[in-house]
Motif scaffolding. Sequence first.
Motif: not given
Length: 894
Positions: A26-32, A58-63
């Motif tokens: 899931v984390s890998a999917g989010r990173r992509s 609105v978008l997350p900063k440095e995510s």
Amino acid sequence: MPRFYIFSAAIWLLACTVLCCAEEQVSAGRRSQRILYLNSYNNGYAWSDNILEGIRSVLPKESQSLNFQMEYMDAKRYESEQMQTILFNYFKAKFARDRFDVIITSDNNALDFVLKYRSELFAGVPIVFCGINNYHNSIIAGQPAVTGIAETVAFKENMDIIRRLHPTARKMEIIGSNSVTSRAIINEIRQTIEQNKIDFSFTFRTGFQPQALKNGTPDYLADLSRDTLLYIVPGGSEEGNGNLYSIQEIGAMICRKTEQPVYSSWEFLMGTGIVGGKLASGLAQGKAAARLALRILDGEDPALIPVKTAEGHAYIFDHKVLKRLGADMSLLPEGSRIINEPYDFYRLNRGIFWLIISGLLVLSSMVVLLAVSMAQKKRANLAMEKSKMQLQLILDNIPHLVFWQDMDLNLVDVNLSFLKFFKIRDKAEIINRDISSVPDLAHTAEESRQLGREVLETSAPFHARLLKIQRSDQEQVWLEINKVPLLDKKNRVAGVLSTAEDITKKINLEKQLAQAQKMEALGILSGGIAHDFNNILTSIINSTELAMDDVHEDSLTHQDLARVLSAGKRGAELVKQILTFSRPGHVRFRKLDLARVVKDAMALVETSLPGNIEVVKHMAQGKFMCRGDAIQIHQVVMNLCTNAFQALGGKSGRIEVKLDERLLANPDPDNDDAFNLPPGHYVELTISDNGPGIDPEILDKVFDPFFSTKGKNIGSGLGLSMVHGIVQGHNGAISLTSKAYDLTRFTVLLPRMDQVEEEERPSENNVCLGQGTILFVEDDPEQRQSVPRIIEKLGYLVTAADSASQALALIRQNPSGFDLVITDYDMPKITGLELARQLARILPGLPVIMVSGRNVEFSRQESSNIKQFIVKPYDKGILSRGINDVLCPPARSN
């Protein structure tokens, strides 16, 4: 029991492992996850910049789980089908291996582009749009997974406000540009007018005419009646006289040119002079679009998200404008935001009010104490004024430009050199004003302000920054600027002190040095090429002459060979032109009357020019003697006159040719940076025209080889380079000055001589027979085969040697066996000149003829036994006369 516990523990460990793996996936999917933001316009355009700011907020900063990528289409300035095709090919290559999860587009151009090429570039990727003008459902009909925020114009609401604030108004001028955005907004306004049956007289205009706004008042502003209002429709940058003006600049210029109320429906135009109203916000559009994109990334189906059509409006008004118009502010909608509103003293709460009153009473009681110190303060002021006068005296005698600015970067004071340099009569014209108040600095004001802000923000000085300015007289000037922060008593930055030095002459000298180095390099290259070509042409010409002697003069073969010989000689002339890029050899230079050469060239020029071109000649009386090549000087005149004619572009005009004497002093105060020549007497040739002139940006490039401002099929870019090479080869100099539609002038200076020799009569193309023994030295095998046969047909005995070493060996074996040595100049190991020097020591009486395929600066003083110099390519006649002149001097004088 133990087995049961062991089995349970194993099951528990297995479950934990599966859960950890699932979390990693899931984390890998989010990173992509990737978002592509496609902006219709350019960086710096206020509307789209506000949209970008809203998206980023609105978008997350440095995510690490979200990658945000942005592309600009610059459609405001480059809007065409061809540009769309170029962008398509560019994105296709760039994103060939990329996969995006969501695409955000801003404004119509980007959405139209994505929908058009979606299947090829972004197949299956959800699309979120914002800033779309004149939106209707048919735009995305048949397109899956598309949603977004439509930009609506609150025109009806603004008309309601206008009726309240301006009850006598009956007409409205709606002004926009020809861009896609502006046309879409105007269409939406027309629909609103028709649907709501707004009872008003509307006039729609396209094109803001920025140059007319800048220089005066356009007709559509000058003729407005008192019951007419203006409404501005944004459409991006507008071009005027080669400059791009932003919509904010255009809006401000319109508001300054009229006293009538000016309205719009966009927040980014606030502060330019518009009244205000219900305004659309790019920031709100961006925020809403980003929130939709995050919902899609979280798994929500975009097909189920409806398009929003009423986002991001607010009632905003400008207090200064309302006050100027005398509008009743009580009629404004409740909750309206007011900008530029002065702070009302009476709005202070009661406690603060009485605190201020108490403070005033305390201050009043201190006046008595201050009176005691007035005398000391007066003495201090006198001392300070004296110090200030001394400082001003010092500054006014500094040759550098000195000026200092306050924290708002307004000019506080300048020295006398600054005023003289910018031709400012009264210092009051610029003091306490922005740097743009100096006319010559108006175009570079923003760059200068940026440098000042850099010093104020960093509190650090900088030195030797270059700034190019365009003066009002079209002259380009380079300034070297130094800036340091000014500190107050508490060591805080209170302003900026700047010094500037005019280094234009230094820059020009550096450009001249670079030009000389480029021409020197090209000369070396062309000299080498000419040498090889001349060797080839010599073999072709000589072999053709030998073949012509072997066939009947009336045969077809003889005619074919005659054409080959003619072509070879034309090739030789072409090589001579190539050699004009290098320093031309002085072998064919002689004393000549430059006035006669110029008159001969102008006779040919005048017959070739059309009747609408006026040719004016000013030839001073007398003879103007120079040492040079008449053909090359003729070529200089022809090229410069042809260049002037082509610059006139077929229109009527004037070409002026002047010839006079010029004395260069040491130093010459008027021309020390135009000509790098020693003092003395020169002949000055000027050729000028009154055409459109040459752009100051390319003045230093016109003499570069292959540089041309003409079309692909007009000119080769070599004419002025050849002129430059010829003038340099004659130990002269050439300069160029240009002012559009006034004067473009080429000035050529050549060293003047006192007298002229009789012109050498061209030798007849006859062959002189003789007798004797000749040693022919040549490293080229083809010439060793052909040239000796030609010499033998002239009646001489010939021995060929392939090098200087072999030639020396033959002469040492038989010192009295040769009457003449003909040697090539360019040979490996031992050159022809070194061979001649050694022969002068061995056999001082043996004459030498030197042959070379390149222009060689040569003096017979280098070796006394060298009697002739023959330049390749040569034919039988040239070779015969050269040999005859050496071996039979009395025959030459007859």
